[in-house]
Design a protein around this motif. Sequence first.
Motif, PDB file in Angstrom:
ATOM      1  N   LEU A  60     -11.365  32.086  47.819  1.00  0.00           N
ATOM      2  CA  LEU A  60     -12.701  32.387  48.321  1.00  0.00           C
ATOM      3  C   LEU A  60     -13.565  31.140  48.434  1.00  0.00           C
ATOM      4  CD1 LEU A  60     -14.245  34.995  49.113  1.00  0.00           C
ATOM      5  CD2 LEU A  60     -15.175  35.024  46.786  1.00  0.00           C
ATOM      6  N   SER A  61     -13.374  30.199  47.520  1.00  0.00           N
ATOM      7  CA  SER A  61     -14.225  29.006  47.482  1.00  0.00           C
ATOM      8  C   SER A  61     -13.372  27.736  47.489  1.00  0.00           C
ATOM      9  CB  SER A  61     -15.107  29.046  46.237  1.00  0.00           C
ATOM     10  OG  SER A  61     -15.913  30.209  46.212  1.00  0.00           O
ATOM     11  N   PRO A  62     -12.745  27.434  48.625  1.00  0.00           N
ATOM     12  CA  PRO A  62     -11.845  26.279  48.675  1.00  0.00           C
ATOM     13  C   PRO A  62     -12.564  24.939  48.588  1.00  0.00           C
ATOM     14  CG  PRO A  62     -12.137  27.221  50.867  1.00  0.00           C
ATOM     15  CD  PRO A  62     -12.794  28.164  49.911  1.00  0.00           C
ATOM     16  N   LEU A  63     -13.886  24.909  48.807  1.00  0.00           N
ATOM     17  CA  LEU A  63     -14.611  23.639  48.842  1.00  0.00           C
ATOM     18  C   LEU A  63     -15.325  23.322  47.538  1.00  0.00           C
ATOM     19  CD1 LEU A  63     -16.017  24.070  52.445  1.00  0.00           C
ATOM     20  CD2 LEU A  63     -14.141  22.586  51.737  1.00  0.00           C
ATOM     21  N   THR A  64     -15.893  24.322  46.877  1.00  0.00           N
ATOM     22  CA  THR A  64     -16.634  24.072  45.634  1.00  0.00           C
ATOM     23  C   THR A  64     -15.959  24.661  44.405  1.00  0.00           C
ATOM     24  OG1 THR A  64     -17.995  26.093  45.687  1.00  0.00           O
ATOM     25  CG2 THR A  64     -18.782  24.201  46.969  1.00  0.00           C
ATOM     26  N   GLY A  65     -15.123  25.669  44.581  1.00  0.00           N
ATOM     27  CA  GLY A  65     -14.513  26.348  43.440  1.00  0.00           C
ATOM     28  C   GLY A  65     -15.432  27.328  42.744  1.00  0.00           C
ATOM     29  N   PHE A  66     -16.687  27.451  43.225  1.00  0.00           N
ATOM     30  CA  PHE A  66     -17.678  28.318  42.587  1.00  0.00           C
ATOM     31  C   PHE A  66     -17.785  29.657  43.321  1.00  0.00           C
ATOM     32  CE2 PHE A  66     -20.816  25.590  39.903  1.00  0.00           C
ATOM     33  CZ  PHE A  66     -19.749  25.047  39.202  1.00  0.00           C
ATOM     34  N   THR A  67     -17.820  30.729  42.547  1.00  0.00           N
ATOM     35  CA  THR A  67     -18.054  32.076  43.065  1.00  0.00           C
ATOM     36  C   THR A  67     -19.314  32.644  42.400  1.00  0.00           C
ATOM     37  OG1 THR A  67     -16.751  33.096  41.308  1.00  0.00           O
ATOM     38  CG2 THR A  67     -15.559  32.411  43.307  1.00  0.00           C
ATOM     39  N   ARG A  68     -19.593  33.894  42.689  1.00  0.00           N
ATOM     40  CA  ARG A  68     -20.741  34.531  42.036  1.00  0.00           C
ATOM     41  C   ARG A  68     -20.595  34.486  40.517  1.00  0.00           C
ATOM     42  NH1 ARG A  68     -24.784  38.553  43.263  1.00  0.00           N
ATOM     43  NH2 ARG A  68     -25.390  39.622  41.335  1.00  0.00           N
ATOM     44  N   ALA A  69     -19.372  34.611  40.021  1.00  0.00           N
ATOM     45  CA  ALA A  69     -19.161  34.583  38.573  1.00  0.00           C
ATOM     46  C   ALA A  69     -19.628  33.269  37.961  1.00  0.00           C
ATOM     47  CB  ALA A  69     -17.679  34.809  38.261  1.00  0.00           C
ATOM     48  N   HIS A  70     -19.480  32.187  38.692  1.00  0.00           N
ATOM     49  CA  HIS A  70     -19.933  30.888  38.191  1.00  0.00           C
ATOM     50  C   HIS A  70     -21.465  30.831  38.151  1.00  0.00           C
ATOM     51  CE1 HIS A  70     -15.786  30.092  39.442  1.00  0.00           C
ATOM     52  NE2 HIS A  70     -15.800  29.078  38.591  1.00  0.00           N
ATOM     53  N   TRP A  71     -22.100  31.379  39.163  1.00  0.00           N
ATOM     54  CA  TRP A  71     -23.566  31.424  39.163  1.00  0.00           C
ATOM     55  C   TRP A  71     -24.086  32.283  38.007  1.00  0.00           C
ATOM     56  CZ3 TRP A  71     -27.212  28.920  42.131  1.00  0.00           C
ATOM     57  CH2 TRP A  71     -26.728  28.163  43.196  1.00  0.00           C
ATOM     58  N   GLU A  72     -23.461  33.419  37.784  1.00  0.00           N
ATOM     59  CA  GLU A  72     -23.879  34.284  36.678  1.00  0.00           C
ATOM     60  C   GLU A  72     -23.681  33.590  35.340  1.00  0.00           C
ATOM     61  OE1 GLU A  72     -22.913  38.655  38.692  1.00  0.00           O
ATOM     62  OE2 GLU A  72     -21.439  37.692  37.384  1.00  0.00           O
ATOM     63  N   ALA A  73     -22.538  32.935  35.173  1.00  0.00           N
ATOM     64  CA  ALA A  73     -22.267  32.245  33.913  1.00  0.00           C
ATOM     65  C   ALA A  73     -23.235  31.097  33.692  1.00  0.00           C
ATOM     66  CB  ALA A  73     -20.826  31.735  33.900  1.00  0.00           C
ATOM     67  N   ALA A  74     -23.578  30.378  34.756  1.00  0.00           N
ATOM     68  CA  ALA A  74     -24.536  29.278  34.633  1.00  0.00           C
ATOM     69  C   ALA A  74     -25.910  29.804  34.234  1.00  0.00           C
ATOM     70  CB  ALA A  74     -24.619  28.502  35.942  1.00  0.00           C
ATOM     71  N   ALA A  75     -26.344  30.899  34.861  1.00  0.00           N
ATOM     72  CA  ALA A  75     -27.634  31.502  34.505  1.00  0.00           C
ATOM     73  C   ALA A  75     -27.633  31.958  33.051  1.00  0.00           C
ATOM     74  CB  ALA A  75     -27.931  32.679  35.429  1.00  0.00           C
ATOM     75  N   ASP A  76     -26.565  32.621  32.625  1.00  0.00           N
ATOM     76  CA  ASP A  76     -26.477  33.100  31.241  1.00  0.00           C
ATOM     77  C   ASP A  76     -26.531  31.941  30.246  1.00  0.00           C
ATOM     78  OD1 ASP A  76     -26.263  35.676  32.194  1.00  0.00           O
ATOM     79  OD2 ASP A  76     -24.069  35.763  31.999  1.00  0.00           O
ATOM     80  N   ALA A  77     -25.836  30.857  30.576  1.00  0.00           N
ATOM     81  CA  ALA A  77     -25.811  29.710  29.672  1.00  0.00           C
ATOM     82  C   ALA A  77     -27.183  29.047  29.571  1.00  0.00           C
ATOM     83  CB  ALA A  77     -24.768  28.699  30.151  1.00  0.00           C
ATOM     84  N   LEU A  78     -27.867  28.924  30.689  1.00  0.00           N
ATOM     85  CA  LEU A  78     -29.200  28.315  30.672  1.00  0.00           C
ATOM     86  C   LEU A  78     -30.183  29.176  29.877  1.00  0.00           C
ATOM     87  CD1 LEU A  78     -29.435  27.064  34.383  1.00  0.00           C
ATOM     88  CD2 LEU A  78     -29.292  25.630  32.333  1.00  0.00           C
ATOM     89  N   LEU A  79     -30.097  30.486  30.039  1.00  0.00           N
ATOM     90  CA  LEU A  79     -31.000  31.383  29.309  1.00  0.00           C
ATOM     91  C   LEU A  79     -30.692  31.387  27.816  1.00  0.00           C
ATOM     92  CD1 LEU A  79     -31.096  34.318  31.877  1.00  0.00           C
ATOM     93  CD2 LEU A  79     -33.047  32.905  31.181  1.00  0.00           C
ATOM     94  N   ALA A  80     -29.416  31.322  27.463  1.00  0.00           N
ATOM     95  CA  ALA A  80     -29.049  31.296  26.048  1.00  0.00           C
ATOM     96  C   ALA A  80     -29.510  30.001  25.391  1.00  0.00           C
ATOM     97  CB  ALA A  80     -27.539  31.459  25.894  1.00  0.00           C
ATOM     98  N   ALA A  81     -29.451  28.908  26.128  1.00  0.00           N
ATOM     99  CA  ALA A  81     -29.775  27.604  25.548  1.00  0.00           C
ATOM    100  C   ALA A  81     -31.251  27.466  25.208  1.00  0.00           C
ATOM    101  CB  ALA A  81     -29.356  26.495  26.507  1.00  0.00           C
ATOM    102  N   VAL A  82     -32.132  28.118  25.953  1.00  0.00           N
ATOM    103  CA  VAL A  82     -33.566  27.977  25.666  1.00  0.00           C
ATOM    104  C   VAL A  82     -34.033  28.920  24.563  1.00  0.00           C
ATOM    105  CG1 VAL A  82     -34.075  27.182  28.016  1.00  0.00           C
ATOM    106  CG2 VAL A  82     -34.267  29.624  27.484  1.00  0.00           C
TER     107      VAL A  82
END
Length: 624
Positions: free
Chosen positions: A15-37
């Motif tokens: 699905l993401s041959p250029l960046t390797g990122f899917t919606r799951a990566h965006w969700e995980a990044a958001a979750d990690a940023l929210l947990a860190a603060v």
Amino acid sequence: MELPPDDGTHNPHTLSPLTGFTRAHWEAAADALLAAVGPYTTEDRALYHLPGDRTSWSGHLSDGLEGYARTLLLAAFRGDEKVLERYADGLAAGVSGVWPRIEDRGQPLVEAASIALALRLTRPLLWDRLPDTVRQRAADWLGDALTAEPWPCNWELFPVTVGGFLSEVGHRPEAARAAVERGLERLERWYVGDGWYTDGDGRKFDYYNGWALHLYPVLHAWLEDDPRLLDHYGPRLSRHLADYSRLFGGDGAPVRQGRSLTYRFATAAPLWLGALTGHTPLSPGETRRLASGALRHFLDRGAVDERGLLTLGWHGPDDSVLQGYSGPASPYWASKGFLGLLLPPEHEVWTAVEEPGPAERADAVTPLAAPNWLLQSTRSDGLVRLHNHGSEDTRYDPYYTRLAYSTTTAPSPSYDNSLLVGGDGSRTGIEPLGVGDGWVASRHRAGGGVRVVSLVVVRGAVEVRAFWVSGAAEGTVVRATGWAVGEEGAASPRAEIRAVVGLDDSLTGVTGVTGGTEGTGATEATGITGAIGATEVTGVLEDAAALFVVLVRLTGEPDPLPLGKLVGVTVDEGPELGVRWLGGPAVRFRFSTGPGGPTVRPLPVQPLSLPAEEGSAGTEVPGA
């Protein structure tokens, strides 16, 4: 930051041959940023005091509110009920006397917009579940934004955003609607066409076009479900995205220009907004590729520290991109980049296969008439260069007033990409003189009443920069500087500059430059650490008006052809400048003085190209 495994980067069957990122990566990044603060909130959860020695000019309390508001916006896009509960507790405490009041031109007005937008987006999950007393106090606190005077720039849209929410929940509806109408009316004064706004009076063009001046009115129209408003603002967004998509390099980096750059992947917000509202010229696969490319670019380069917090900077910490209003939580306006999470998982922007962005598809030179910019991109190295002949905000120099910016270099304090007259590199009163097929021009004032007309003509990665200088004393030293390179170490691109008319190839007064003069006459800077140097050439003004011309190149190609093999330059009386490209067109320009001051204009020429076997850069000056 821990993310899921890549979705098979460079595997064409994923699905993401250029960046390797899917919606799951965006969700995980958001979750990690929210947990860190989370550990940095006060006991009542009303303020987020992130670590660091820096305090913005609005003070510690306002900075804590900023931390709450900007991370709440991220939580709203993520839509996690459990996380939103902690923000509900903080809201109840904040509006009970903890938060500073919203006053004229105060930072709480900015943060009120993020809070109001988050409450509107999550109304069933947050607002509707609050006790009536908390809702009343919150509405009263937000209500001050309806009459608070904003700064005359993108701030005009903060009362619009608050007013849209308060009108929806029935709090002071007449005042709320008046605030919306007032802000949108003021915005119209700054629309200059072709999808571009200036951020207030003057010519201030940067990423605020996307993450503020388009974002707030288009989101308001979409949330209002108002076809009239959406028909007004939507086509502007779509037109803007046609240009905006060209500001991203092949490595995902946005061009490093303008202010508030510490917001980083907030640059993805208008891309998602176009997909959300159906007003975009981009395919779903291209939209996600550009947005995911920007997110990955910063996450891969140290934007998040060992605690999982966004730092004040560009890649890692970097004071050069900060302003006085930048506090510890300011980078969390990057939350806007997660706007795409409002699109459901089954939306085509998440299910389409990524497609290459403009910088990856072909070499391109794109004139942008509204800001008077010229974009120059090369497919071989994915670099994008922005030639700035129309944007000015001297308060934030050097990120506004340089001649050029790119996706891979940072402005240097020592005047890269500038013309220094008598040691003065200032560039004020920038006036556009036009942009066309492969060229852009402007004039400006340097120190002591000196007038400078600047012209750049480009093809591929090569630039011909010409400067007509008038009003300087005889004997004044003129220096032309090129690109500052070196931040990325071994991966740094190569910067070159070659004198053609009125200048020589000496390296003088440049800090941190290594390298020297090649047999081609090109001067280069390689291996510079920390982006502190710039190539340059010098000359002396011998007449009341004089023309100076240099060849410049910024390239990631390991072994490019010599500059002299790619372009030829001639100068005739007038003065007139001729540029002949290898295997390409010939163009001519005339410099002159008119009622409005010195200027330059293109001239018609006969079809002509520079034969490969004769390629050499030089001058033919009558009488010399």
